[in-house]
Design a protein around this motif. Sequence first.
Motif, PDB file in Angstrom:
ATOM      1  N   TRP A 253       2.333  -3.122   8.724  1.00 50.31           N
ATOM      2  CA  TRP A 253       2.545  -3.775   7.667  1.00 50.31           C
ATOM      3  C   TRP A 253       3.386  -4.956   8.201  1.00 50.31           C
ATOM      4  O   TRP A 253       4.266  -4.937   8.940  1.00 50.31           O
ATOM      5  N   THR A 254       3.142  -6.194   7.346  1.00 51.11           N
ATOM      6  CA  THR A 254       4.000  -7.465   7.824  1.00 51.11           C
ATOM      7  C   THR A 254       4.857  -7.807   6.799  1.00 51.11           C
ATOM      8  O   THR A 254       5.577  -8.733   7.106  1.00 51.11           O
ATOM      9  N   VAL A 255       4.903  -7.124   5.651  1.00 48.69           N
ATOM     10  CA  VAL A 255       5.859  -7.065   4.690  1.00 48.69           C
ATOM     11  C   VAL A 255       6.240  -5.985   4.431  1.00 48.69           C
ATOM     12  O   VAL A 255       6.085  -4.916   4.677  1.00 48.69           O
ATOM     13  N   LEU A 256       7.556  -5.966   3.662  1.00 44.92           N
ATOM     14  CA  LEU A 256       8.115  -4.528   3.107  1.00 44.92           C
ATOM     15  C   LEU A 256       7.173  -4.179   2.135  1.00 44.92           C
ATOM     16  O   LEU A 256       6.838  -4.419   1.042  1.00 44.92           O
ATOM     17  N   PRO A 257       6.560  -2.691   2.523  1.00 47.11           N
ATOM     18  CA  PRO A 257       5.626  -2.111   1.438  1.00 47.11           C
ATOM     19  C   PRO A 257       6.156  -1.601   0.234  1.00 47.11           C
ATOM     20  O   PRO A 257       5.566  -1.707  -0.775  1.00 47.11           O
ATOM     21  N   PHE A 258       7.657  -1.394   0.113  1.00 46.66           N
ATOM     22  CA  PHE A 258       8.247  -0.759  -0.987  1.00 46.66           C
ATOM     23  C   PHE A 258       9.140  -1.919  -1.715  1.00 46.66           C
ATOM     24  O   PHE A 258       9.985  -1.767  -2.053  1.00 46.66           O
ATOM     25  N   ASP A 259       8.504  -2.799  -1.759  1.00 54.28           N
ATOM     26  CA  ASP A 259       9.080  -4.121  -2.472  1.00 54.28           C
ATOM     27  C   ASP A 259       8.173  -5.263  -2.978  1.00 54.28           C
ATOM     28  O   ASP A 259       6.836  -5.097  -2.440  1.00 54.28           O
ATOM     29  N   LEU A 260       8.431  -6.376  -3.414  1.00 52.55           N
ATOM     30  CA  LEU A 260       7.428  -7.270  -3.899  1.00 52.55           C
ATOM     31  C   LEU A 260       7.776  -8.400  -3.231  1.00 52.55           C
ATOM     32  O   LEU A 260       8.665  -9.163  -3.326  1.00 52.55           O
ATOM     33  N   THR A 261       6.656  -8.745  -2.331  1.00 50.53           N
ATOM     34  CA  THR A 261       6.722 -10.090  -1.696  1.00 50.53           C
ATOM     35  C   THR A 261       5.812 -11.086  -2.374  1.00 50.53           C
ATOM     36  O   THR A 261       4.797 -10.609  -2.651  1.00 50.53           O
ATOM     37  N   ILE A 262       6.197 -12.379  -2.718  1.00 50.75           N
ATOM     38  CA  ILE A 262       5.546 -13.446  -3.244  1.00 50.75           C
ATOM     39  C   ILE A 262       5.105 -14.544  -2.273  1.00 50.75           C
ATOM     40  O   ILE A 262       6.056 -15.250  -1.535  1.00 50.75           O
ATOM     41  N   ASP A 263       3.902 -14.768  -1.976  1.00 49.47           N
ATOM     42  CA  ASP A 263       3.657 -15.936  -1.079  1.00 49.47           C
ATOM     43  C   ASP A 263       2.585 -16.882  -1.830  1.00 49.47           C
ATOM     44  O   ASP A 263       1.329 -16.342  -1.622  1.00 49.47           O
ATOM     45  N   GLY A 264       3.094 -17.801  -2.406  1.00 50.65           N
ATOM     46  CA  GLY A 264       2.217 -18.575  -3.200  1.00 50.65           C
ATOM     47  C   GLY A 264       1.530 -17.809  -4.435  1.00 50.65           C
ATOM     48  O   GLY A 264       2.316 -17.429  -5.174  1.00 50.65           O
ATOM     49  N   ASP A 265       0.255 -17.750  -4.350  1.00 49.94           N
ATOM     50  CA  ASP A 265      -0.295 -17.111  -5.556  1.00 49.94           C
ATOM     51  C   ASP A 265      -0.334 -15.630  -5.243  1.00 49.94           C
ATOM     52  O   ASP A 265      -0.869 -14.843  -6.192  1.00 49.94           O
ATOM     53  N   LYS A 266      -0.136 -15.153  -4.020  1.00 47.50           N
ATOM     54  CA  LYS A 266      -0.330 -13.872  -3.656  1.00 47.50           C
ATOM     55  C   LYS A 266       0.917 -12.920  -3.834  1.00 47.50           C
ATOM     56  O   LYS A 266       2.024 -13.484  -3.361  1.00 47.50           O
ATOM     57  N   ILE A 267       0.669 -11.737  -4.200  1.00 42.82           N
ATOM     58  CA  ILE A 267       1.921 -10.834  -4.129  1.00 42.82           C
ATOM     59  C   ILE A 267       1.653  -9.579  -3.441  1.00 42.82           C
ATOM     60  O   ILE A 267       0.254  -9.152  -3.468  1.00 42.82           O
ATOM     61  N   TYR A 268       2.519  -9.000  -2.492  1.00 42.30           N
ATOM     62  CA  TYR A 268       1.996  -7.958  -1.701  1.00 42.30           C
ATOM     63  C   TYR A 268       3.288  -6.848  -2.060  1.00 42.30           C
ATOM     64  O   TYR A 268       4.298  -6.788  -2.359  1.00 42.30           O
ATOM     65  N   GLY A 269       2.676  -5.580  -1.934  1.00 46.03           N
ATOM     66  CA  GLY A 269       3.458  -4.331  -1.913  1.00 46.03           C
ATOM     67  C   GLY A 269       2.414  -2.984  -2.104  1.00 46.03           C
ATOM     68  O   GLY A 269       1.362  -3.319  -2.383  1.00 46.03           O
ATOM     69  N   ARG A 270       2.790  -1.877  -1.464  1.00 40.53           N
ATOM     70  CA  ARG A 270       2.047  -0.767  -1.963  1.00 40.53           C
ATOM     71  C   ARG A 270       1.808  -0.217  -3.089  1.00 40.53           C
ATOM     72  O   ARG A 270       3.062  -0.144  -3.900  1.00 40.53           O
ATOM     73  N   GLY A 271       0.914  -0.460  -3.745  1.00 43.35           N
ATOM     74  CA  GLY A 271       0.501  -0.290  -5.372  1.00 43.35           C
ATOM     75  C   GLY A 271       0.329  -1.437  -6.050  1.00 43.35           C
ATOM     76  O   GLY A 271       0.370  -1.312  -7.157  1.00 43.35           O
ATOM     77  N   VAL A 272       0.673  -2.803  -5.324  1.00 42.22           N
ATOM     78  CA  VAL A 272       0.633  -3.827  -6.324  1.00 42.22           C
ATOM     79  C   VAL A 272      -0.748  -3.905  -7.180  1.00 42.22           C
ATOM     80  O   VAL A 272      -0.651  -4.443  -7.928  1.00 42.22           O
ATOM     81  N   LEU A 273      -1.884  -3.325  -6.534  1.00 37.02           N
ATOM     82  CA  LEU A 273      -3.197  -3.457  -7.200  1.00 37.02           C
ATOM     83  C   LEU A 273      -3.555  -2.182  -7.637  1.00 37.02           C
ATOM     84  O   LEU A 273      -4.270  -1.894  -8.458  1.00 37.02           O
ATOM     85  N   ASP A 274      -3.092  -0.868  -6.834  1.00 39.71           N
ATOM     86  CA  ASP A 274      -3.668   0.184  -7.173  1.00 39.71           C
ATOM     87  C   ASP A 274      -2.369   1.238  -7.151  1.00 39.71           C
ATOM     88  O   ASP A 274      -2.106   1.689  -6.215  1.00 39.71           O
ATOM     89  N   ASP A 275      -1.631   1.518  -8.313  1.00 38.95           N
ATOM     90  CA  ASP A 275      -2.230   0.892  -9.463  1.00 38.95           C
ATOM     91  C   ASP A 275      -0.799   0.377 -10.343  1.00 38.95           C
ATOM     92  O   ASP A 275      -1.095   0.467 -11.705  1.00 38.95           O
ATOM     93  N   LYS A 276      -0.007   0.228  -9.614  1.00 43.37           N
ATOM     94  CA  LYS A 276       1.341  -0.057 -10.484  1.00 43.37           C
ATOM     95  C   LYS A 276       1.212  -1.540 -10.902  1.00 43.37           C
ATOM     96  O   LYS A 276       1.633  -1.906 -11.997  1.00 43.37           O
ATOM     97  N   GLY A 277       0.650  -2.375 -10.308  1.00 40.65           N
ATOM     98  CA  GLY A 277       0.410  -3.680 -10.873  1.00 40.65           C
ATOM     99  C   GLY A 277      -0.424  -3.746 -12.383  1.00 40.65           C
ATOM    100  O   GLY A 277       0.221  -4.125 -13.203  1.00 40.65           O
ATOM    101  N   PRO A 278      -1.446  -3.076 -12.294  1.00 41.52           N
ATOM    102  CA  PRO A 278      -2.299  -2.896 -13.631  1.00 41.52           C
ATOM    103  C   PRO A 278      -1.417  -2.294 -14.681  1.00 41.52           C
ATOM    104  O   PRO A 278      -1.566  -2.155 -15.729  1.00 41.52           O
ATOM    105  N   THR A 279      -0.718  -1.170 -14.014  1.00 38.75           N
ATOM    106  CA  THR A 279       0.426  -0.447 -15.227  1.00 38.75           C
ATOM    107  C   THR A 279       1.159  -1.359 -15.906  1.00 38.75           C
ATOM    108  O   THR A 279       1.347  -1.349 -16.812  1.00 38.75           O
TER     109      THR A 279
END
Length: 421
Positions: free
Chosen positions: A92-118
């Motif tokens: 990983w190039t970012v912290l997996p257990f945190d929210l990283t914002i880079d422009g329009d992109k957000i990163y983190g484990r579960g950000v799409l599957d499925d914590k973000g949609p939650t």
Amino acid sequence: MTIHFDKQAVLEALRGLLQIKSVNANAGATTSEAPLGTGINAAINYVLELGKSFGLTTKNCDGYCGYVEFGEGPEMVAAITHVDTVEVGDDWTVLPFDLTIDGDKIYGRGVLDDKGPTIVSLFALKALKEAKVPINKRIRLIIGGDEEGGNWACMKRYKETEEIPTYAFSPDSGFPVIFAEKGIMNVILKKELDNGTPVLNLSSGKQINSVPDYAKATYNGQTYEARGKSAHASEPQKGDNALIKLADELRAAGIKHPILELLKRATPAGFGINLSDAVSGDLTLNPAIAFVDENIAVLRCDIRYPVTIKSSELCKTILKAIEELGFSLEMDHETLPLHVDQESFLVTSLQKVYADYTGDTSGPIVSGGGTYARAFDNAVAFGGVFPGETNTCHQTDESWSIDSMAKNFDIIVKALEVLAQ
């Protein structure tokens, strides 16, 4: 009242959820209050506390799952999500257990599957409640904690005592409406090794529903390693299987071992199961987890099979293909296919919401993924990744775009409104 996407509030709420380590089967100690691990129970409670702060009714169902609800009426509709995640993996190039914002992109484990949609779904309930949208059914967000493990103890617990939705959808896949999901079977191929077998130590894979991105072996004092790229098991072609790469390397080095012969055949064609149907397309196979020592060789595979095919026939065919190698086969887990009538009220209603919002009039689709839609009648997968977007589920540097998140919010709001009328 106009319903709008409160980007900052959503991102801050998501940040807090991402910071909770709720990795399936690796979420801290299990207790009577947290049977799936303290991290998973903490993640469920985090969402429930947010819901409570929004004036919504909440319930924790013994640490397996929970729900948030508002509205009145004898019937209930639901969005179904989960807060457990797969393992992080390497590189990983970012912290997996945190929210990283880079422009329009957000990163983190579960950000799409499925914590973000939650979190998006929770804010959709909040927005509908505050806007006083006229509905005649209750609206519920059901939050599971054992989706990635495959056993779905959370949904089993929910159905024991809680109300079943009249209609439901799971924003844990993609658009348009997914009316069918392939069957999922996890098989264990195992062989007891005799004294004449060369001593090989090999390990690979942590999660059966992910393509392994690292594999390691030792033979005659020499260490061999292979690195690949993780991907969701429903789309193994999008990954680079480190286990298969390592097996190729070991054979090229002149090493002979039953596991290497098995891995050579571990493809749909090699197992004799290169099958498809007109409804759901091709079968996929993911050789995911392997373990070998001087006594035993084990390979665990994830198979996604077309909706018209029987898993019992697949098992017979695989056994026949590997019979001469001396491996046994055990069905470790199976989730039966989902197939909802494309002309049903649920599918046509959600499809219209999607088409009206996007202008995309293509029809409902099939997925190899497995969502909570399978847990209930009158449920489908609907939401997450739009056509043309990159699906980063289960991958290193898992990401989602804020633009896609906002569009999901709009569609989920409208979908719940339509189903609740």
